[in-house]
Design a protein around this motif. Structure first.
Motif, short mmCIF file in Angstrom:
data_model
loop_
_atom_site.label_atom_id
_atom_site.label_comp_id
_atom_site.label_asym_id
_atom_site.label_seq_id
_atom_site.Cartn_x
_atom_site.Cartn_y
_atom_site.Cartn_z
N SER A 116 10.23 -5.74 -3.98
CA SER A 116 9.46 -5.55 -2.74
C SER A 116 8.62 -4.28 -2.81
CB SER A 116 10.38 -5.53 -1.53
OG SER A 116 11.25 -4.43 -1.58
N SER A 120 4.70 -4.27 -2.43
CA SER A 120 4.05 -3.45 -1.40
C SER A 120 2.91 -2.61 -1.98
CB SER A 120 5.06 -2.55 -0.71
OG SER A 120 5.41 -1.45 -1.50
N ILE A 128 5.30 -6.05 4.28
CA ILE A 128 6.69 -6.10 3.81
C ILE A 128 7.62 -5.58 4.90
CG2 ILE A 128 8.32 -5.28 2.07
CD1 ILE A 128 6.19 -7.03 0.83
N ALA A 165 14.27 -4.47 1.31
CA ALA A 165 12.81 -4.43 1.39
C ALA A 165 12.35 -3.34 2.34
CB ALA A 165 12.28 -5.79 1.83
N CYS A 169 10.20 0.11 1.11
CA CYS A 169 8.81 0.22 1.57
C CYS A 169 8.65 1.25 2.67
CB CYS A 169 8.32 -1.14 2.06
SG CYS A 169 8.24 -2.34 0.73
#
Length: 184
Positions: A116, A120, A128, A165, A169
């Motif tokens: 992720s 991103s 995300i 995730a 992010c």
């Protein structure tokens, strides 16, 4: 034993930082004329101001701060998962089931965090994060909608994916939005 090991790790880490870290000494605060400033004046004008977050000057960082606060408030609900499994789902071994649920979430989070993060970098952080937050919210609803341990385990695995995730992010987004340190 867990708390004992945790304490040893914290004390050891603290000692390593204290011994290894090289800090620059702070200069004595001065006023406009070059005279020394009292502690109270320095605190009010310098230290206290450092905790101020100006929404107009740094709107992106402000919203990252708000988002993280809401996330940690929502995550605090997990404190009661053992009670939920024991009292609501009537699981025969709630401590064991809580451990399994935590492992499912952590394994899922670990497996999704790096992909992720890479994604991103290509499509942006916000999609995300939005997807992760929506999936974690759906999981909380599923916990109450499907009152059995098998569904909770599947939901916990899905929660872990959303959490992995989000964490990867969100940190990147926070670093992207940090205010400029050169501005007062």
């Amino acid at each position: 034993w867990c708390y004992f090991v945790y304490t040893i790790v914290i004390v050891t880490s603290t000692l390593v930082v204290v011994v290894v870290a090289q800090e620059k000494p702070l200069s004595t605060p001065r006023d406009k004329d070059g005279a020394g400033v009292g502690v109270w004046t320095w605190f009010c004008n310098g230290a206290f101001r450092s905790f101020r977050l100006n929404r107009k000057e740094n709107p992106d960082f402000f919203w990252v701060f708000v988002m993280r606060t809401v996330y940690y408030l929502a995550v605090s609900v997990q404190t009661f998962i053992l009670s939920f499994l024991k009292d609501v789902l009537l699981v025969p071994h709630p401590a064991y089931s809580t451990a399994l649920l935590a492992m499912a979430g952590q394994i899922s989070a670990a497996s999704i965090a790096v992909p992720s993060g890479i994604l991103s970098d290509k499509i942006g952080r916000k999609p995300i994060i939005w997807t992760a937050c929506i999936s974690m919210g759906v999981v909380y609803v599923c916990f109450f909608s499907f009152p059995n341990i098998t569904a909770c385990m599947a939901a916990g695995f899905a929660y872990g994916a959303g959490n992995g995730a989000f964490i990867s992010c969100d940190l990147a987004l926070a670093l992207d939005c940090l205010p400029d340190r050169s501005k007062p």
